[in-house]
Design a protein around this motif. Structure first.
Motif, PDB file in Angstrom:
ATOM      1  N   SER A  51      83.266  63.091   6.766  1.00 43.91           N
ATOM      2  CA  SER A  51      82.539  62.361   7.797  1.00 43.91           C
ATOM      3  C   SER A  51      81.191  61.820   7.353  1.00 43.91           C
ATOM      4  N   GLY A  52      80.748  62.237   6.188  1.00 47.96           N
ATOM      5  CA  GLY A  52      79.410  61.852   5.751  1.00 47.96           C
ATOM      6  C   GLY A  52      78.325  62.711   6.389  1.00 47.96           C
ATOM      7  N   SER A  53      78.697  63.849   6.978  1.00 50.35           N
ATOM      8  CA  SER A  53      77.732  64.725   7.632  1.00 50.35           C
ATOM      9  C   SER A  53      76.715  65.238   6.612  1.00 50.35           C
ATOM     10  N   ASP A  54      75.458  65.290   7.038  1.00 56.53           N
ATOM     11  CA  ASP A  54      74.439  65.849   6.157  1.00 56.53           C
ATOM     12  C   ASP A  54      73.863  67.155   6.696  1.00 56.53           C
ATOM     13  N   ASP A  55      74.458  67.674   7.800  1.00 57.69           N
ATOM     14  CA  ASP A  55      73.852  68.862   8.389  1.00 57.69           C
ATOM     15  C   ASP A  55      74.820  69.905   8.927  1.00 57.69           C
ATOM     16  N   ASP A 120      99.518  90.353  18.342  1.00 52.74           N
ATOM     17  CA  ASP A 120     100.781  89.625  18.180  1.00 52.74           C
ATOM     18  C   ASP A 120     100.627  88.122  18.364  1.00 52.74           C
ATOM     19  N   GLU A 121      99.453  87.670  18.796  1.00 51.46           N
ATOM     20  CA  GLU A 121      99.208  86.258  19.077  1.00 51.46           C
ATOM     21  C   GLU A 121      98.368  85.648  17.955  1.00 51.46           C
ATOM     22  N   THR A 122      98.658  84.420  17.597  1.00 50.82           N
ATOM     23  CA  THR A 122      97.844  83.714  16.619  1.00 50.82           C
ATOM     24  C   THR A 122      96.443  83.495  17.172  1.00 50.82           C
ATOM     25  N   VAL A 123      95.443  83.730  16.340  1.00 51.76           N
ATOM     26  CA  VAL A 123      94.052  83.478  16.711  1.00 51.76           C
ATOM     27  C   VAL A 123      93.715  82.044  16.311  1.00 51.76           C
ATOM     28  N   GLU A 124      93.221  81.281  17.266  1.00 52.05           N
ATOM     29  CA  GLU A 124      92.759  79.916  17.027  1.00 52.05           C
ATOM     30  C   GLU A 124      91.266  79.905  17.325  1.00 52.05           C
ATOM     31  N   LEU A 125      90.471  79.285  16.444  1.00 46.74           N
ATOM     32  CA  LEU A 125      89.042  79.243  16.672  1.00 46.74           C
ATOM     33  C   LEU A 125      88.416  78.012  16.035  1.00 46.74           C
ATOM     34  N   ILE A 126      87.325  77.589  16.612  1.00 49.35           N
ATOM     35  CA  ILE A 126      86.500  76.539  16.032  1.00 49.35           C
ATOM     36  C   ILE A 126      85.422  77.255  15.221  1.00 49.35           C
ATOM     37  N   VAL A 127      85.196  76.771  14.014  1.00 57.57           N
ATOM     38  CA  VAL A 127      84.236  77.374  13.097  1.00 57.57           C
ATOM     39  C   VAL A 127      83.224  76.306  12.699  1.00 57.57           C
ATOM     40  N   GLY A 128      81.965  76.635  12.783  1.00 60.31           N
ATOM     41  CA  GLY A 128      80.914  75.708  12.362  1.00 60.31           C
ATOM     42  C   GLY A 128      79.988  76.369  11.368  1.00 60.31           C
ATOM     43  N   VAL A 129      79.564  75.610  10.370  1.00 58.81           N
ATOM     44  CA  VAL A 129      78.630  76.087   9.345  1.00 58.81           C
ATOM     45  C   VAL A 129      77.456  75.115   9.301  1.00 58.81           C
ATOM     46  N   SER A 130      76.253  75.643   9.099  1.00 59.54           N
ATOM     47  CA  SER A 130      75.032  74.839   9.170  1.00 59.54           C
ATOM     48  C   SER A 130      74.763  73.987   7.922  1.00 59.54           C
ATOM     49  N   LYS A 131      75.710  73.900   7.040  1.00 64.77           N
ATOM     50  CA  LYS A 131      75.622  73.002   5.883  1.00 64.77           C
ATOM     51  C   LYS A 131      76.897  72.163   5.853  1.00 64.77           C
ATOM     52  N   PRO A 132      76.843  70.931   5.389  1.00 65.71           N
ATOM     53  CA  PRO A 132      78.028  70.075   5.402  1.00 65.71           C
ATOM     54  C   PRO A 132      79.046  70.406   4.314  1.00 65.71           C
ATOM     55  N   ALA A 133      78.638  71.144   3.301  1.00 69.10           N
ATOM     56  CA  ALA A 133      79.526  71.499   2.179  1.00 69.10           C
ATOM     57  C   ALA A 133      78.759  72.437   1.248  1.00 69.10           C
ATOM     58  N   ASP A 134      79.480  73.003   0.296  1.00 69.92           N
ATOM     59  CA  ASP A 134      78.871  73.752  -0.812  1.00 69.92           C
ATOM     60  C   ASP A 134      78.078  74.986  -0.402  1.00 69.92           C
ATOM     61  N   TRP A 135      78.387  75.597   0.746  1.00 71.35           N
ATOM     62  CA  TRP A 135      77.714  76.846   1.077  1.00 71.35           C
ATOM     63  C   TRP A 135      78.325  77.951   0.228  1.00 71.35           C
ATOM     64  N   GLN A 136      77.548  78.992  -0.001  1.00 67.43           N
ATOM     65  CA  GLN A 136      78.015  80.105  -0.821  1.00 67.43           C
ATOM     66  C   GLN A 136      78.841  81.076   0.020  1.00 67.43           C
ATOM     67  N   PHE A 137      79.957  81.529  -0.540  1.00 75.34           N
ATOM     68  CA  PHE A 137      80.798  82.566   0.053  1.00 75.34           C
ATOM     69  C   PHE A 137      80.667  83.775  -0.855  1.00 75.34           C
ATOM     70  N   VAL A 138      80.019  84.819  -0.356  1.00 71.35           N
ATOM     71  CA  VAL A 138      79.817  86.042  -1.142  1.00 71.35           C
ATOM     72  C   VAL A 138      80.665  87.150  -0.510  1.00 71.35           C
ATOM     73  N   PRO A 139      81.732  87.601  -1.205  1.00 65.93           N
ATOM     74  CA  PRO A 139      82.577  88.646  -0.621  1.00 65.93           C
ATOM     75  C   PRO A 139      81.826  89.969  -0.518  1.00 65.93           C
ATOM     76  N   ASP A 140      82.060  90.652   0.601  1.00 68.12           N
ATOM     77  CA  ASP A 140      81.459  91.971   0.831  1.00 68.12           C
ATOM     78  C   ASP A 140      82.526  93.070   0.832  1.00 68.12           C
ATOM     79  N   GLU A 141      83.759  92.694   0.555  1.00 68.79           N
ATOM     80  CA  GLU A 141      84.853  93.672   0.442  1.00 68.79           C
ATOM     81  C   GLU A 141      85.815  93.193  -0.609  1.00 68.79           C
TER      82      GLU A 141
END
Length: 141
Positions: A51-55, A120-141
């Protein structure tokens, strides 16, 4: 349109509007501390590349029965979930919460979080992140 309140420039609707049913889903691809694979599906709807999002980045998430989205944190971005269906266990820091449809869940930058679908039901959710891309994912498990 009032001066200073927006643009009358031509916009590319194809770049600004994306539909989850047309795009489909991709499997989550992260790996945990002990080599375990992240579980769940995602369809990105708004991002820098799409989308060209910057935020921000917004996606539709899907966690199937029995799946677990790894506990992790983002040192450089906050996140939110809006639960559309299902009743997953949401892990937030050292607490757990039984979510329900309609819940909006804010996850501050640096907070460990994850989702377990033990129902037993599929979970559907909207997820938002405060950066448009390239955020760090650091596993804690």
């Amino acid at each position: 349109m009032h001066a200073g309140r927006g643009s009358t420039a031509t916009v590319n609707i194809d770049r600004l509007v994306h539909n989850v049913h047309e795009q489909g889903f991709a499997a989550l691809d992260k790996v945990g501390i002990n080599g375990q694979h992240d579980q769940g599906l995602v369809s990105t709807l708004i991002s820098r590349d799409l989308s060209g999002s910057d935020d921000l980045c917004v996606s539709w998430g899907r966690i199937l029965p029995g799946q677990h989205h790894l506990c992790h944190h983002h040192p450089d971005a906050s996140e939110f979930y809006v639960v559309l269906s299902g009743t997953p266990i949401v892990h937030l820091g050292n607490s757990t919460y039984r979510a329900k449809p309609g819940d909006g869940i804010y996850i501050p930058r640096g907070t460990t979080h994850g989702i377990t679908n033990d129902g037993d039901e599929t979970v559907e959710l909207i997820v938002g992140v405060s950066k448009p891309a390239d955020w760090q994912f650091v596993p804690d498990e």
